[in-house]
Design a protein around this motif. Structure first.
Motif, PDB file in Angstrom:
ATOM      1  N   TYR A   1     -40.368   0.392 -61.676  1.00  0.00           N
ATOM      2  CA  TYR A   1     -39.902   1.620 -61.036  1.00  0.00           C
ATOM      3  C   TYR A   1     -39.167   2.491 -62.041  1.00  0.00           C
ATOM      4  O   TYR A   1     -38.594   2.001 -63.008  1.00  0.00           O
ATOM      5  CB  TYR A   1     -38.908   1.299 -59.918  1.00  0.00           C
ATOM      6  CG  TYR A   1     -39.522   0.802 -58.645  1.00  0.00           C
ATOM      7  CD1 TYR A   1     -39.837   1.682 -57.622  1.00  0.00           C
ATOM      8  CD2 TYR A   1     -39.775  -0.550 -58.472  1.00  0.00           C
ATOM      9  CE1 TYR A   1     -40.388   1.216 -56.446  1.00  0.00           C
ATOM     10  CE2 TYR A   1     -40.325  -1.016 -57.294  1.00  0.00           C
ATOM     11  CZ  TYR A   1     -40.630  -0.123 -56.287  1.00  0.00           C
ATOM     12  OH  TYR A   1     -41.179  -0.576 -55.129  1.00  0.00           O
ATOM     13  N   SER A   2     -39.149   3.785 -61.741  1.00  0.00           N
ATOM     14  CA  SER A   2     -38.312   4.714 -62.478  1.00  0.00           C
ATOM     15  C   SER A   2     -37.647   5.630 -61.459  1.00  0.00           C
ATOM     16  O   SER A   2     -38.300   6.115 -60.532  1.00  0.00           O
ATOM     17  CB  SER A   2     -39.151   5.544 -63.453  1.00  0.00           C
ATOM     18  OG  SER A   2     -38.335   6.449 -64.138  1.00  0.00           O
ATOM     19  N   GLU A   3     -36.349   5.833 -61.610  1.00  0.00           N
ATOM     20  CA  GLU A   3     -35.669   6.783 -60.733  1.00  0.00           C
ATOM     21  C   GLU A   3     -35.918   8.189 -61.276  1.00  0.00           C
ATOM     22  O   GLU A   3     -35.673   8.467 -62.448  1.00  0.00           O
ATOM     23  CB  GLU A   3     -34.176   6.508 -60.666  1.00  0.00           C
ATOM     24  CG  GLU A   3     -33.487   7.381 -59.647  1.00  0.00           C
ATOM     25  CD  GLU A   3     -32.019   7.020 -59.460  1.00  0.00           C
ATOM     26  OE1 GLU A   3     -31.420   7.542 -58.523  1.00  0.00           O
ATOM     27  OE2 GLU A   3     -31.490   6.224 -60.251  1.00  0.00           O
ATOM     28  N   VAL A   4     -36.447   9.048 -60.423  1.00  0.00           N
ATOM     29  CA  VAL A   4     -36.805  10.409 -60.815  1.00  0.00           C
ATOM     30  C   VAL A   4     -36.025  11.381 -59.942  1.00  0.00           C
ATOM     31  O   VAL A   4     -35.970  11.225 -58.726  1.00  0.00           O
ATOM     32  CB  VAL A   4     -38.324  10.656 -60.643  1.00  0.00           C
ATOM     33  CG1 VAL A   4     -38.686  12.096 -60.972  1.00  0.00           C
ATOM     34  CG2 VAL A   4     -39.120   9.686 -61.507  1.00  0.00           C
ATOM     35  N   GLU A   5     -35.413  12.372 -60.575  1.00  0.00           N
ATOM     36  CA  GLU A   5     -34.740  13.441 -59.844  1.00  0.00           C
ATOM     37  C   GLU A   5     -35.707  14.614 -59.727  1.00  0.00           C
ATOM     38  O   GLU A   5     -36.251  15.071 -60.733  1.00  0.00           O
ATOM     39  CB  GLU A   5     -33.467  13.883 -60.562  1.00  0.00           C
ATOM     40  CG  GLU A   5     -32.734  14.992 -59.854  1.00  0.00           C
ATOM     41  CD  GLU A   5     -31.518  15.479 -60.628  1.00  0.00           C
ATOM     42  OE1 GLU A   5     -30.820  16.356 -60.093  1.00  0.00           O
ATOM     43  OE2 GLU A   5     -31.282  15.003 -61.746  1.00  0.00           O
ATOM     44  N   ILE A   6     -35.949  15.086 -58.514  1.00  0.00           N
ATOM     45  CA  ILE A   6     -36.820  16.229 -58.282  1.00  0.00           C
ATOM     46  C   ILE A   6     -35.918  17.408 -57.969  1.00  0.00           C
ATOM     47  O   ILE A   6     -35.037  17.322 -57.106  1.00  0.00           O
ATOM     48  CB  ILE A   6     -37.799  15.964 -57.107  1.00  0.00           C
ATOM     49  CG1 ILE A   6     -38.622  14.688 -57.367  1.00  0.00           C
ATOM     50  CG2 ILE A   6     -38.743  17.138 -56.922  1.00  0.00           C
ATOM     51  CD1 ILE A   6     -38.097  13.477 -56.703  1.00  0.00           C
ATOM     52  N   VAL A   7     -36.112  18.520 -58.678  1.00  0.00           N
ATOM     53  CA  VAL A   7     -35.223  19.673 -58.588  1.00  0.00           C
ATOM     54  C   VAL A   7     -35.952  20.822 -57.901  1.00  0.00           C
ATOM     55  O   VAL A   7     -37.076  21.156 -58.270  1.00  0.00           O
ATOM     56  CB  VAL A   7     -34.755  20.113 -59.994  1.00  0.00           C
ATOM     57  CG1 VAL A   7     -33.810  21.301 -59.903  1.00  0.00           C
ATOM     58  CG2 VAL A   7     -34.101  18.946 -60.731  1.00  0.00           C
ATOM     59  N   GLY A   8     -35.296  21.418 -56.901  1.00  0.00           N
ATOM     60  CA  GLY A   8     -35.876  22.557 -56.187  1.00  0.00           C
ATOM     61  C   GLY A   8     -34.858  23.653 -55.999  1.00  0.00           C
ATOM     62  O   GLY A   8     -33.693  23.508 -56.380  1.00  0.00           O
TER      63      GLY A   8
ATOM     64  N   VAL B   1     -43.367  21.759 -60.975  1.00  0.00           N
ATOM     65  CA  VAL B   1     -42.240  21.084 -60.326  1.00  0.00           C
ATOM     66  C   VAL B   1     -41.304  20.536 -61.401  1.00  0.00           C
ATOM     67  O   VAL B   1     -41.729  19.801 -62.294  1.00  0.00           O
ATOM     68  CB  VAL B   1     -42.737  19.949 -59.403  1.00  0.00           C
ATOM     69  CG1 VAL B   1     -41.564  19.196 -58.800  1.00  0.00           C
ATOM     70  CG2 VAL B   1     -43.652  20.512 -58.315  1.00  0.00           C
ATOM     71  N   GLU B   2     -40.022  20.901 -61.315  1.00  0.00           N
ATOM     72  CA  GLU B   2     -39.028  20.421 -62.279  1.00  0.00           C
ATOM     73  C   GLU B   2     -38.557  19.034 -61.871  1.00  0.00           C
ATOM     74  O   GLU B   2     -38.201  18.792 -60.721  1.00  0.00           O
ATOM     75  CB  GLU B   2     -37.834  21.371 -62.334  1.00  0.00           C
ATOM     76  CG  GLU B   2     -36.790  20.954 -63.356  1.00  0.00           C
ATOM     77  CD  GLU B   2     -35.608  21.903 -63.409  1.00  0.00           C
ATOM     78  OE1 GLU B   2     -34.551  21.455 -63.880  1.00  0.00           O
ATOM     79  OE2 GLU B   2     -35.732  23.065 -62.986  1.00  0.00           O
ATOM     80  N   VAL B   3     -38.567  18.112 -62.835  1.00  0.00           N
ATOM     81  CA  VAL B   3     -38.118  16.742 -62.587  1.00  0.00           C
ATOM     82  C   VAL B   3     -37.281  16.270 -63.770  1.00  0.00           C
ATOM     83  O   VAL B   3     -37.361  16.815 -64.866  1.00  0.00           O
ATOM     84  CB  VAL B   3     -39.304  15.760 -62.375  1.00  0.00           C
ATOM     85  CG1 VAL B   3     -40.089  16.110 -61.121  1.00  0.00           C
ATOM     86  CG2 VAL B   3     -40.204  15.712 -63.582  1.00  0.00           C
ATOM     87  N   VAL B   4     -36.482  15.239 -63.524  1.00  0.00           N
ATOM     88  CA  VAL B   4     -35.747  14.556 -64.585  1.00  0.00           C
ATOM     89  C   VAL B   4     -36.182  13.094 -64.521  1.00  0.00           C
ATOM     90  O   VAL B   4     -35.955  12.419 -63.523  1.00  0.00           O
ATOM     91  CB  VAL B   4     -34.222  14.687 -64.403  1.00  0.00           C
ATOM     92  CG1 VAL B   4     -33.497  13.971 -65.536  1.00  0.00           C
ATOM     93  CG2 VAL B   4     -33.815  16.157 -64.323  1.00  0.00           C
ATOM     94  N   ILE B   5     -36.854  12.635 -65.584  1.00  0.00           N
ATOM     95  CA  ILE B   5     -37.380  11.275 -65.666  1.00  0.00           C
ATOM     96  C   ILE B   5     -36.656  10.558 -66.789  1.00  0.00           C
ATOM     97  O   ILE B   5     -36.684  11.012 -67.933  1.00  0.00           O
ATOM     98  CB  ILE B   5     -38.899  11.281 -65.939  1.00  0.00           C
ATOM     99  CG1 ILE B   5     -39.641  12.079 -64.862  1.00  0.00           C
ATOM    100  CG2 ILE B   5     -39.441   9.859 -66.043  1.00  0.00           C
ATOM    101  CD1 ILE B   5     -41.104  12.346 -65.201  1.00  0.00           C
ATOM    102  N   GLU B   6     -35.986   9.451 -66.453  1.00  0.00           N
ATOM    103  CA  GLU B   6     -35.247   8.680 -67.454  1.00  0.00           C
ATOM    104  C   GLU B   6     -34.313   9.580 -68.263  1.00  0.00           C
ATOM    105  O   GLU B   6     -34.203   9.457 -69.478  1.00  0.00           O
ATOM    106  CB  GLU B   6     -36.209   7.922 -68.365  1.00  0.00           C
ATOM    107  CG  GLU B   6     -37.064   6.902 -67.641  1.00  0.00           C
ATOM    108  CD  GLU B   6     -36.255   5.795 -66.978  1.00  0.00           C
ATOM    109  OE1 GLU B   6     -35.287   5.327 -67.578  1.00  0.00           O
ATOM    110  OE2 GLU B   6     -36.589   5.415 -65.840  1.00  0.00           O
ATOM    111  N   GLY B   7     -33.667  10.532 -67.578  1.00  0.00           N
ATOM    112  CA  GLY B   7     -32.696  11.412 -68.217  1.00  0.00           C
ATOM    113  C   GLY B   7     -33.273  12.594 -68.962  1.00  0.00           C
ATOM    114  O   GLY B   7     -32.529  13.387 -69.529  1.00  0.00           O
ATOM    115  N   LYS B   8     -34.588  12.749 -68.959  1.00  0.00           N
ATOM    116  CA  LYS B   8     -35.223  13.854 -69.686  1.00  0.00           C
ATOM    117  C   LYS B   8     -35.849  14.834 -68.699  1.00  0.00           C
ATOM    118  O   LYS B   8     -36.661  14.462 -67.864  1.00  0.00           O
ATOM    119  CB  LYS B   8     -36.278  13.320 -70.644  1.00  0.00           C
ATOM    120  CG  LYS B   8     -35.696  12.451 -71.732  1.00  0.00           C
ATOM    121  CD  LYS B   8     -36.756  11.962 -72.682  1.00  0.00           C
ATOM    122  CE  LYS B   8     -36.138  11.055 -73.736  1.00  0.00           C
ATOM    123  NZ  LYS B   8     -37.150  10.503 -74.623  1.00  0.00           N
TER     124      LYS B   8
END
Length: 132
Positions: free
Chosen positions: A25-32, A87-94
């Protein structure tokens, strides 16, 4: 250089006996426009694109403009997906912008190959995988 990736623990995966699995798994932040939300996405190197439940995208204000409505019959499964663009996302801090995210109501979050390769500097040669 060799890098070992270790998983810190199991995450709840309701379909497994006991409710847990050691899947990657990877925790992903989805930005809107209305904020952001985190989702635990299973890493699926066989999937081309990221897949998210439509409810997550709608909750943070991401919508498909009427002139860009697209449906995709993915993986020869006869499952139609809506395609969300940029879609803007942050994956593993990037932080990155994904050109396409597939979505349907209630689908499990998946982190596909084009998404994780945008934030990881990986490759391979005759001896195996490389990571910087």
């Amino acid at each position: 250089m060799t890098r070992t990736i270790a998983f810190r623990g199991d995450y709840d995966w309701g379909t497994q006996p006991g409710g847990f699995s050691n899947r990657p798994y990877s925790e992903v932040e989805i930005v809107g426009p209305n904020g952001s939300i985190s989702a635990f996405c299973i890493v699926d190197s066989g999937a081309d694109y990221m897949q998210l439940p439509k409810e997550i995208l709608e909750d943070i204000g991401i919508d498909i403009p009427d002139d860009k409505t697209t449906v995709l019959d993915a993986s020869l499964c006869n499952v139609i997906f809506e395609v969300f663009y940029d879609v803007e996302v942050v994956i593993e801090g990037k932080k990155t912008i994904l050109d396409k995210v597939l979505s349907n109501p209630g689908v499990p979050p998946l982190l596909g190959r084009t998404a994780f390769l945008q934030v990881l500097d990986v490759g391979f040669d005759d001896d195996g995988w490389l990571h910087k």
